[in-house]
Design an enzyme around this catalytic site. Structure first.
Site, PDB file in Angstrom:
ATOM      1  N   MET A 120       0.936  -1.251   0.080  1.00 29.28           N
ATOM      2  CA  MET A 120      -0.077  -0.022  -0.118  1.00 29.28           C
ATOM      3  C   MET A 120       0.799   1.292  -0.162  1.00 29.28           C
ATOM      4  O   MET A 120       2.068   1.291  -0.601  1.00 29.28           O
ATOM      5  CB  MET A 120      -0.708  -0.101   1.100  1.00 29.28           C
ATOM      6  N   CYS A 121       0.297   2.264   0.473  1.00 26.47           N
ATOM      7  CA  CYS A 121       1.059   3.555   0.413  1.00 26.47           C
ATOM      8  C   CYS A 121       2.522   3.253   0.934  1.00 26.47           C
ATOM      9  O   CYS A 121       2.763   2.588   1.544  1.00 26.47           O
ATOM     10  CB  CYS A 121       0.545   4.587   1.159  1.00 26.47           C
ATOM     11  N   ARG A 122       3.483   4.354   0.333  1.00 27.69           N
ATOM     12  CA  ARG A 122       4.889   4.546   0.846  1.00 27.69           C
ATOM     13  C   ARG A 122       4.741   5.921   1.495  1.00 27.69           C
ATOM     14  O   ARG A 122       4.344   6.855   1.130  1.00 27.69           O
ATOM     15  CB  ARG A 122       5.537   4.625  -0.238  1.00 27.69           C
ATOM     16  N   ASN A 135      -0.006   4.004   6.607  1.00 27.94           N
ATOM     17  CA  ASN A 135       0.313   3.057   5.577  1.00 27.94           C
ATOM     18  C   ASN A 135      -0.443   1.654   6.180  1.00 27.94           C
ATOM     19  O   ASN A 135       0.109   1.127   7.109  1.00 27.94           O
ATOM     20  CB  ASN A 135       1.773   2.863   5.580  1.00 27.94           C
TER      21      ASN A 135
END
Ligand code: GLN
Length: 254
Positions: free
Chosen positions: A1-3, A115
């Site tokens: 998922m996000c960084r 995150n």
């Protein structure tokens, strides 16, 4: 998922922190090296930073991929800051793609990023949402798990918790009712609190600086991985890592 990434130290051009490193957030948006969930981070991005003499951070967010925003590249080249929190987003399924859902979230001097993902959202968090004051719920910025998690963190900060205690409390209480990945970053511009709870997290310190990130932005051997289920707190000169106990349902994720 996000960084995501947080930095505290001597003033650093945003571009040198986010765009020019071989494996910086810009590259991580299309070719992350340590991402377990999701493949690209193209559902928007955000950067929060502090300017000299102003306790409130500036925030720049867009719903487009970071690589598509030439205006940000220009701003980042000429803007330096001693404290930065930034994220590139891979929207969890079923959650809005709007700019308002891109981290960092902010209130007062705080910047926050998440995150991960809460499984069963929104139903799984209905009980915890009901524990919040109506005004805080009405102020939720977006239809995304991260916005509700931020409201839960804010409630603890308003009750007097330190940043680390607030994050620990929210990881524990959410984990008691839902499976999920709960890697948080929180800064007020002078210190950073971060959780490793289901996603990977790394840190590196330099001379009077520290950076905490979902993944190393270069191949410097000074990067260390934070063990899972830990809270990291850092200033520019000191890093502390301790376990988050009583996290019961994290084994279910991812
Ligand atoms: N669940 C959050 C969102 O949809 C965070 C996603 C992520 O870590 N990729 O924005």
């Amino acid at each position: 998922m996000c960084r995501h990434l947080a930095y505290i130290g001597s003033p650093m051009p945003l571009a040198e922190l986010l765009l020019t490193p071989d494996h910086g957030l810009l590259t991580q948006s299309w070719a992350p090296r340590h991402q377990r969930n999701g493949k690209v981070n193209a559902d928007g991005f955000g950067v929060g930073w502090y300017a000299p003499g102003d306790a409130l951070p500036a925030r720049y967010r867009r719903a487009i991929p970071i690589w598509a925003d030439r205006s940000f590249a220009d701003v980042a080249r000429v803007t330096s800051s001693r404290a930065v929190l930034a994220a590139v987003r891979s929207a969890s399924s079923g959650m809005t793609h709007e700019e308002s859902a891109a981290a960092p979230f902010t209130q007062g001097s705080w910047l926050f990023s998440h995150n991960g993902r809460v499984e069963g959202w929104p139903d799984a968090l209905a009980g915890l949402a009901a524990s919040l004051p109506a005004a805080r719920l009405l102020a939720l910025e977006a239809q995304v798990d991260s916005a509700l998690l931020w409201a839960l963190v804010l409630e603890r900060l308003a009750a007097g918790d330190s940043a680390g205690d607030a994050l620990t409390h929210v990881v524990r209480t959410v984990s008691a009712v839902a499976s999920g990945r709960l890697n948080f970053l929180l800064t007020d511009g002078t210190s950073i609190a971060a959780t490793a709870a289901g996603e990977r997290l790394f840190w590196r310190n330099g001379t009077g600086s520290v950076v905490i990130a979902s993944e190393p932005f270069d191949d410097d051997p000074g990067w260390h991985e934070v063990p899972d289920n830990c809270l990291l707190t850092a200033t520019a000169s000191h890093v502390d890592i301790r376990p988050i106990r009583n996290r019961t349902k994290e084994q279910v994720a991812p």
